[in-house]
Structure formats: C-alpha cells, structure tokens
Design a protein around this motif. Structure first.
Motif, PDB file in Angstrom:
ATOM      1  N   LEU A 101      72.530  27.664  59.977  1.00 50.95           N
ATOM      2  CA  LEU A 101      72.871  27.762  61.397  1.00 50.95           C
ATOM      3  C   LEU A 101      74.305  28.247  61.605  1.00 50.95           C
ATOM      4  O   LEU A 101      74.605  28.906  62.606  1.00 50.95           O
ATOM      5  N   MET A 102      75.179  27.932  60.668  1.00 46.17           N
ATOM      6  CA  MET A 102      76.573  28.358  60.752  1.00 46.17           C
ATOM      7  C   MET A 102      76.756  29.806  60.274  1.00 46.17           C
ATOM      8  O   MET A 102      77.838  30.362  60.386  1.00 46.17           O
ATOM      9  N   GLY A 103      75.695  30.377  59.700  1.00 46.15           N
ATOM     10  CA  GLY A 103      75.787  31.742  59.187  1.00 46.15           C
ATOM     11  C   GLY A 103      76.330  31.823  57.777  1.00 46.15           C
ATOM     12  O   GLY A 103      76.581  32.914  57.266  1.00 46.15           O
ATOM     13  N   ASN A 104      76.492  30.696  57.115  1.00 43.39           N
ATOM     14  CA  ASN A 104      76.984  30.658  55.745  1.00 43.39           C
ATOM     15  C   ASN A 104      75.771  30.599  54.807  1.00 43.39           C
ATOM     16  O   ASN A 104      75.412  29.541  54.292  1.00 43.39           O
ATOM     17  N   TYR A 105      75.147  31.762  54.620  1.00 48.87           N
ATOM     18  CA  TYR A 105      73.882  31.823  53.892  1.00 48.87           C
ATOM     19  C   TYR A 105      74.019  31.489  52.408  1.00 48.87           C
ATOM     20  O   TYR A 105      73.129  30.885  51.825  1.00 48.87           O
ATOM     21  N   GLU A 106      75.126  31.852  51.810  1.00 48.91           N
ATOM     22  CA  GLU A 106      75.316  31.535  50.390  1.00 48.91           C
ATOM     23  C   GLU A 106      75.423  30.020  50.185  1.00 48.91           C
ATOM     24  O   GLU A 106      74.810  29.464  49.278  1.00 48.91           O
ATOM     25  N   ALA A 107      76.182  29.340  51.040  1.00 43.97           N
ATOM     26  CA  ALA A 107      76.284  27.877  50.951  1.00 43.97           C
ATOM     27  C   ALA A 107      74.924  27.244  51.240  1.00 43.97           C
ATOM     28  O   ALA A 107      74.547  26.258  50.599  1.00 43.97           O
ATOM     29  N   ALA A 108      74.171  27.813  52.188  1.00 45.43           N
ATOM     30  CA  ALA A 108      72.834  27.307  52.493  1.00 45.43           C
ATOM     31  C   ALA A 108      71.932  27.434  51.273  1.00 45.43           C
ATOM     32  O   ALA A 108      71.201  26.496  50.919  1.00 45.43           O
ATOM     33  N   LEU A 109      71.987  28.583  50.627  1.00 46.43           N
ATOM     34  CA  LEU A 109      71.170  28.808  49.433  1.00 46.43           C
ATOM     35  C   LEU A 109      71.546  27.830  48.325  1.00 46.43           C
ATOM     36  O   LEU A 109      70.669  27.239  47.681  1.00 46.43           O
ATOM     37  N   ASN A 110      72.832  27.605  48.109  1.00 46.28           N
ATOM     38  CA  ASN A 110      73.274  26.661  47.074  1.00 46.28           C
ATOM     39  C   ASN A 110      72.813  25.243  47.378  1.00 46.28           C
ATOM     40  O   ASN A 110      72.371  24.518  46.480  1.00 46.28           O
ATOM     41  N   ALA A 111      72.913  24.830  48.632  1.00 49.95           N
ATOM     42  CA  ALA A 111      72.468  23.484  49.010  1.00 49.95           C
ATOM     43  C   ALA A 111      70.956  23.349  48.830  1.00 49.95           C
ATOM     44  O   ALA A 111      70.470  22.323  48.348  1.00 49.95           O
ATOM     45  N   LEU A 112      70.216  24.377  49.208  1.00 43.40           N
ATOM     46  CA  LEU A 112      68.765  24.319  49.033  1.00 43.40           C
ATOM     47  C   LEU A 112      68.393  24.262  47.559  1.00 43.40           C
ATOM     48  O   LEU A 112      67.494  23.509  47.170  1.00 43.40           O
ATOM     49  N   LYS A 113      69.077  25.023  46.727  1.00 44.88           N
ATOM     50  CA  LYS A 113      68.811  24.978  45.278  1.00 44.88           C
ATOM     51  C   LYS A 113      69.070  23.572  44.744  1.00 44.88           C
ATOM     52  O   LYS A 113      68.320  23.080  43.888  1.00 44.88           O
ATOM     53  N   GLN A 114      70.105  22.922  45.237  1.00 44.46           N
ATOM     54  CA  GLN A 114      70.394  21.555  44.793  1.00 44.46           C
ATOM     55  C   GLN A 114      69.301  20.608  45.269  1.00 44.46           C
ATOM     56  O   GLN A 114      68.886  19.708  44.541  1.00 44.46           O
ATOM     57  N   SER A 115      68.817  20.792  46.492  1.00 41.54           N
ATOM     58  CA  SER A 115      67.717  19.972  47.008  1.00 41.54           C
ATOM     59  C   SER A 115      66.494  20.109  46.112  1.00 41.54           C
ATOM     60  O   SER A 115      65.840  19.124  45.775  1.00 41.54           O
ATOM     61  N   ILE A 116      66.200  21.335  45.723  1.00 38.48           N
ATOM     62  CA  ILE A 116      65.055  21.587  44.850  1.00 38.48           C
ATOM     63  C   ILE A 116      65.282  20.955  43.487  1.00 38.48           C
ATOM     64  O   ILE A 116      64.373  20.350  42.912  1.00 38.48           O
ATOM     65  N   ALA A 117      66.508  21.046  42.980  1.00 33.83           N
ATOM     66  CA  ALA A 117      66.821  20.507  41.649  1.00 33.83           C
ATOM     67  C   ALA A 117      66.646  18.991  41.578  1.00 33.83           C
ATOM     68  O   ALA A 117      66.179  18.467  40.564  1.00 33.83           O
ATOM     69  N   VAL A 118      67.003  18.283  42.640  1.00 33.65           N
ATOM     70  CA  VAL A 118      66.902  16.820  42.599  1.00 33.65           C
ATOM     71  C   VAL A 118      65.570  16.317  43.148  1.00 33.65           C
ATOM     72  O   VAL A 118      65.239  15.147  42.975  1.00 33.65           O
ATOM     73  N   GLY A 119      64.806  17.182  43.783  1.00 33.99           N
ATOM     74  CA  GLY A 119      63.531  16.776  44.375  1.00 33.99           C
ATOM     75  C   GLY A 119      62.416  16.694  43.352  1.00 33.99           C
ATOM     76  O   GLY A 119      62.543  17.136  42.213  1.00 33.99           O
ATOM     77  N   LYS A 120      61.305  16.131  43.789  1.00 34.05           N
ATOM     78  CA  LYS A 120      60.155  15.950  42.905  1.00 34.05           C
ATOM     79  C   LYS A 120      59.138  17.075  43.024  1.00 34.05           C
ATOM     80  O   LYS A 120      58.224  17.167  42.240  1.00 34.05           O
ATOM     81  N   ASN A 121      59.285  17.922  44.046  1.00 30.87           N
ATOM     82  CA  ASN A 121      58.335  19.000  44.270  1.00 30.87           C
ATOM     83  C   ASN A 121      59.104  20.313  44.386  1.00 30.87           C
ATOM     84  O   ASN A 121      59.459  20.728  45.483  1.00 30.87           O
ATOM     85  N   PRO A 122      59.337  20.993  43.263  1.00 32.26           N
ATOM     86  CA  PRO A 122      60.171  22.202  43.310  1.00 32.26           C
ATOM     87  C   PRO A 122      59.577  23.336  44.140  1.00 32.26           C
ATOM     88  O   PRO A 122      60.296  24.213  44.590  1.00 32.26           O
ATOM     89  N   ASN A 123      58.284  23.337  44.390  1.00 38.80           N
ATOM     90  CA  ASN A 123      57.662  24.412  45.166  1.00 38.80           C
ATOM     91  C   ASN A 123      57.680  24.159  46.664  1.00 38.80           C
ATOM     92  O   ASN A 123      57.330  25.035  47.443  1.00 38.80           O
ATOM     93  N   ARG A 124      58.094  22.961  47.065  1.00 40.68           N
ATOM     94  CA  ARG A 124      58.041  22.564  48.469  1.00 40.68           C
ATOM     95  C   ARG A 124      58.823  23.501  49.391  1.00 40.68           C
ATOM     96  O   ARG A 124      58.403  23.801  50.493  1.00 40.68           O
TER      97      ARG A 124
END
Length: 185
Positions: free
Chosen positions: A145-168
């Motif tokens: 929403l802030m337009g910081n797409y690289e930071a958004a991508l990094n945060a999402l990758k971290q969410s996927i890394a710690v989550g139980k469903n990587p395809n979610r």
C-alpha cells in the motif's frame, strides 16, 4: 471469512484484512457455551454484537487478556476503528509483550490508513512472535500500500518461510514479483 455462508448477499464485505484471530478453538479462559455464542455471532457477521459480548466477559474480574484482542478484532470488522484501536492498546498496556495484540493494532492501523504506524506495530509484533506468518503477511500488505514493493516482497517471503503452507500466498508472491520488476500485474 466465508462469504458464501452469509445469508445476506447485499451486506458489504468487511475491510481487506486477515482473519488470524477468528478463533476456531475456544481460548482456555472461555467456557464452551460462551465460545459458541461468540463463534455464532462472528460466523453470521454480527461483529458489533460479538464485540459487545466479549466486552461483557472482559468486564468481569480476572478476565483474560485475549478477550481484549477479540474485542479489537470484532470492532475492526465492524469498522469501528477507534474502538478497535482502544481495545488493542488496552491489551498492550496490560501486557506489552503480547505479540498478537501488536499484530491486531497493526491491522487496525492499516485499515485506518495509518501505514507508518502499522509498520511500527507489525514490526513489534514480529519481534515478539517471529514464527507467526500473519504479521509478516500483513506487513507485506502495508508495504504494498505504501508503494514499497521490494519490502513487501521480502516480508511476504518471510511469511512463507515461517508458515506451514508455502503455496498459500503464491499468487500474491507472483503479483509482488511483477511489481518489483516494474511489470504490470
């Protein structure tokens, strides 16, 4: 929320938020009958009534801190953001190390378009509950929403890394990767 179960198709959808605290298992402090009432109200989208019900329980002596987070959640879905924020802050005042309350505060702030504050609250949540993928995911949304797409991508990758469903979140990941590359999604 499963809107297909909603019997009122004209009812507007709640704000775009995650559903981390839509409890499916009764919290330890809540009697099963009370949880069933809360669950029934939230399943029907009666957010104000659910918040009021939790408020009644929270006003009792020795009430559990989790009730305030549940109040904040319901108030947020009812689009009563100031009341939601007050409930989340009350939980944080009572227990500054309550990561879920910091997460809820960040979600509320995101819905209030207080994005810088949301980043701060979500970052605090992540520092307290780093293995929970939901604060990372919400942080990705805020950065987007802030337009910081690289930071958004990094945060999402971290969410996927710690989550139980990587395809979610694969579609969201693909979307952010296109934004980072400057492509139209």
């Amino acid at each position: 929320m499963n809107h297909a179960m909603d019997n009122n198709p004209s009812k507007p959808a709640p704000p775009r938020i995650n559903e981390p605290f839509r409890h499916r298992i009764p919290p330890e402090h809540m009697l099963p009958a009370a949880f069933c009432k809360y669950d029934d109200l939230t399943m029907r989208g009666e957010w104000k009534k659910a918040a009021e019900f939790c408020q009644e329980l929270a006003n009792q002596p020795d009430s559990a801190l989790e009730l305030w987070q549940m109040i904040a959640f319901c108030r947020m879905y009812a689009e009563e953001y100031e009341q939601a924020e007050a409930a989340a802050r009350y939980a944080i005042e009572r227990e500054p190390g309550y990561g879920e309350a910091w997460y809820m505060l960040g979600c509320i702030q995101q819905n209030m378009n207080a994005l810088e504050e949301a980043v701060d609250s979500l970052s605090r949540s992540i520092s307290l509950i780093p293995q929970n993928p939901l604060p990372w995911h919400e942080l990705a949304i805020v950065y987007e929403l802030m337009g910081n797409y690289e930071a958004a991508l990094n945060a999402l990758k971290q969410s996927i890394a710690v989550g139980k469903n990587p395809n979610r979140f694969q579609r969201y990941l693909d979307y952010l990767q296109k934004l980072v590359r400057g492509e139209k999604p």
